[in-house]
Write a protein that holds these residues in place. Structure first.
Motif, PDB file in Angstrom:
ATOM      1  N   TYR A  38      35.509   1.875  31.349  1.00 26.35           N
ATOM      2  CA  TYR A  38      36.556   2.144  32.325  1.00 26.35           C
ATOM      3  C   TYR A  38      36.486   1.081  33.417  1.00 26.35           C
ATOM      4  N   GLY A  39      37.632   0.677  33.926  1.00 20.72           N
ATOM      5  CA  GLY A  39      37.661  -0.268  35.030  1.00 20.72           C
ATOM      6  C   GLY A  39      39.073  -0.698  35.342  1.00 20.72           C
ATOM      7  N   ILE A  40      39.200  -1.865  35.934  1.00 19.35           N
ATOM      8  CA  ILE A  40      40.506  -2.469  36.187  1.00 19.35           C
ATOM      9  C   ILE A  40      40.900  -3.183  34.906  1.00 19.35           C
ATOM     10  N   VAL A  41      41.986  -2.736  34.280  1.00 19.60           N
ATOM     11  CA  VAL A  41      42.471  -3.320  33.028  1.00 19.60           C
ATOM     12  C   VAL A  41      43.599  -4.296  33.358  1.00 19.60           C
ATOM     13  N   LEU A  42      43.409  -5.554  32.985  1.00 15.96           N
ATOM     14  CA  LEU A  42      44.444  -6.564  33.195  1.00 15.96           C
ATOM     15  C   LEU A  42      45.514  -6.378  32.131  1.00 15.96           C
ATOM     16  N   ASN A  43      46.696  -5.958  32.562  1.00 15.74           N
ATOM     17  CA  ASN A  43      47.761  -5.562  31.665  1.00 15.74           C
ATOM     18  C   ASN A  43      49.087  -6.125  32.178  1.00 15.74           C
ATOM     19  N   PRO A  44      49.696  -7.059  31.452  1.00 12.50           N
ATOM     20  CA  PRO A  44      50.946  -7.651  31.933  1.00 12.50           C
ATOM     21  C   PRO A  44      52.101  -6.655  32.046  1.00 12.50           C
ATOM     22  N   HIS A  45      51.953  -5.483  31.467  1.00 19.42           N
ATOM     23  CA  HIS A  45      53.000  -4.456  31.510  1.00 19.42           C
ATOM     24  C   HIS A  45      52.748  -3.396  32.584  1.00 19.42           C
ATOM     25  N   ALA A  46      51.679  -3.544  33.357  1.00 20.26           N
ATOM     26  CA  ALA A  46      51.336  -2.544  34.370  1.00 20.26           C
ATOM     27  C   ALA A  46      52.396  -2.506  35.468  1.00 20.26           C
ATOM     28  N   GLU A  47      52.518  -1.347  36.089  1.00 22.72           N
ATOM     29  CA  GLU A  47      53.504  -1.163  37.148  1.00 22.72           C
ATOM     30  C   GLU A  47      53.043  -1.725  38.485  1.00 22.72           C
ATOM     31  N   ARG A  48      51.737  -1.866  38.683  1.00 23.86           N
ATOM     32  CA  ARG A  48      51.210  -2.387  39.944  1.00 23.86           C
ATOM     33  C   ARG A  48      50.550  -3.733  39.722  1.00 23.86           C
ATOM     34  N   ALA A  49      50.685  -4.595  40.707  1.00 20.77           N
ATOM     35  CA  ALA A  49      50.045  -5.911  40.659  1.00 20.77           C
ATOM     36  C   ALA A  49      48.605  -5.805  41.150  1.00 20.77           C
ATOM     37  N   GLY A  74      52.022  -6.527  22.639  1.00 15.15           N
ATOM     38  CA  GLY A  74      53.052  -5.618  23.130  1.00 15.15           C
ATOM     39  C   GLY A  74      52.477  -4.521  23.995  1.00 15.15           C
ATOM     40  N   GLU A  75      53.342  -3.862  24.696  1.00 16.94           N
ATOM     41  CA  GLU A  75      52.930  -2.819  25.639  1.00 16.94           C
ATOM     42  C   GLU A  75      52.110  -1.725  24.972  1.00 16.94           C
ATOM     43  N   LYS A  76      52.407  -1.391  23.731  1.00 12.36           N
ATOM     44  CA  LYS A  76      51.678  -0.315  23.059  1.00 12.36           C
ATOM     45  C   LYS A  76      50.208  -0.643  22.845  1.00 12.36           C
ATOM     46  N   ARG A  77      49.832  -1.901  22.932  1.00 13.52           N
ATOM     47  CA  ARG A  77      48.445  -2.308  22.712  1.00 13.52           C
ATOM     48  C   ARG A  77      47.552  -1.985  23.907  1.00 13.52           C
ATOM     49  N   PHE A  78      48.146  -1.711  25.046  1.00 12.95           N
ATOM     50  CA  PHE A  78      47.356  -1.502  26.251  1.00 12.95           C
ATOM     51  C   PHE A  78      47.102  -0.012  26.479  1.00 12.95           C
ATOM     52  N   THR A  79      46.267   0.552  25.620  1.00  8.54           N
ATOM     53  CA  THR A  79      45.950   1.977  25.692  1.00  8.54           C
ATOM     54  C   THR A  79      44.554   2.210  26.261  1.00  8.54           C
ATOM     55  N   LEU A  80      43.968   1.191  26.808  1.00 11.17           N
ATOM     56  CA  LEU A  80      42.606   1.299  27.336  1.00 11.17           C
ATOM     57  C   LEU A  80      42.555   2.219  28.547  1.00 11.17           C
ATOM     58  N   PRO A  81      41.478   2.992  28.669  1.00 11.47           N
ATOM     59  CA  PRO A  81      41.333   3.823  29.862  1.00 11.47           C
ATOM     60  C   PRO A  81      41.005   2.950  31.072  1.00 11.47           C
ATOM     61  N   ALA A  86      48.738  -5.658  36.751  1.00 15.95           N
ATOM     62  CA  ALA A  86      49.322  -6.898  36.244  1.00 15.95           C
ATOM     63  C   ALA A  86      48.904  -8.059  37.139  1.00 15.95           C
ATOM     64  N   LEU A  87      48.663  -9.189  36.517  1.00 17.37           N
ATOM     65  CA  LEU A  87      48.424 -10.387  37.307  1.00 17.37           C
ATOM     66  C   LEU A  87      49.769 -10.915  37.791  1.00 17.37           C
ATOM     67  N   PRO A  88      49.802 -11.464  38.995  1.00 19.55           N
ATOM     68  CA  PRO A  88      51.047 -12.045  39.492  1.00 19.55           C
ATOM     69  C   PRO A  88      51.315 -13.405  38.850  1.00 19.55           C
ATOM     70  N   GLY A  99      51.192 -25.391  31.417  1.00 23.69           N
ATOM     71  CA  GLY A  99      52.381 -25.440  32.255  1.00 23.69           C
ATOM     72  C   GLY A  99      53.328 -24.263  32.097  1.00 23.69           C
ATOM     73  N   ARG A 100      53.042 -23.392  31.146  1.00 21.76           N
ATOM     74  CA  ARG A 100      53.920 -22.235  30.938  1.00 21.76           C
ATOM     75  C   ARG A 100      53.480 -21.094  31.844  1.00 21.76           C
ATOM     76  N   PRO A 101      54.410 -20.519  32.566  1.00 17.70           N
ATOM     77  CA  PRO A 101      54.040 -19.402  33.424  1.00 17.70           C
ATOM     78  C   PRO A 101      53.687 -18.160  32.614  1.00 17.70           C
ATOM     79  N   MET A 102      52.669 -17.466  33.092  1.00 21.76           N
ATOM     80  CA  MET A 102      52.285 -16.159  32.570  1.00 21.76           C
ATOM     81  C   MET A 102      51.820 -16.161  31.110  1.00 21.76           C
TER      82      MET A 102
END
Length: 167
Positions: A38-49, A74-81, A86-88, A99-102
């Motif tokens: 358990y911890g801070i999960v880096l998830n590009p689909h998260a609602e909070r930055a 894809g978003e379904k892959r981020f099922t970790l507790p 999300a990273l900004p 050079g590609r963003p994100m």
């Protein structure tokens, strides 16, 4: 701050930044959601930055990334507790997505998170194992510094908007 990776193993092992971090004992790989702490999960689909407000939890628990190919991220892959963040906006320096963003590698995501969470020395240590590591930190020096100076997620999002408006 402990770094943990939910490792899928679907990328080229020779180019996998998570595997390299593991070889240098800089991160621990896990093959299942259950084994991943358990911890801070880096998830590009998260609602909070991710913001400096998350630093205490990351230090107490863990910083977790999912290592898989971009095609299967894809978003379904981020099922970790854990607390998903999300990273900004940041720009990749890795040879595949330069050079590609994100389009960050696992190590770039960790370095960005560590910088935002007030651990720039730790970010430098993980990036030092890659020939292009210093380039990532240089390319993103200004936004990482600005994000690290924020109080919370809403401030991070406001700064991110400035960078997105320039695109």
């Amino acid at each position: 701050m402990d770094l943990h990776v939910r490792y899928e193993g679907d990328d080229d092992p020779d180019k996998c930044t998570a595997r390299k971090l593991s070889r240098f004992d800089l991160a621990e790989l896990h093959r299942s959601d259950r084994a991943t702490p358990y911890g801070i999960v880096l998830n590009p689909h998260a609602e909070r930055a991710l913001s400096p407000a998350d630093a205490d939890l990351a230090r107490e628990e863990a910083l977790v990334a999912l290592d898989c190919s971009w095609e299967s991220a894809g978003e379904k892959r981020f099922t970790l507790p854990g607390e998903h963040r999300a990273l900004p906006y940041l720009v990749a320096a890795n040879p595949v997505n330069f050079g590609r963003p994100m389009r960050l590698t696992t190590v770039e995501a960790f370095a960005a998170a560590l910088s935002i969470l007030g651990e720039p020395g730790h970010a430098e240590r993980v990036m030092a194992k890659f020939t292009w590591g210093e380039t990532f930190l240089e390319l993103n020096e200004e936004p990482l510094r600005r994000y690290a100076d924020c109080a919370d997620s809403s401030e991070v999002v406001a700064i991110q908007r400035e960078y997105l408006d320039r695109e």
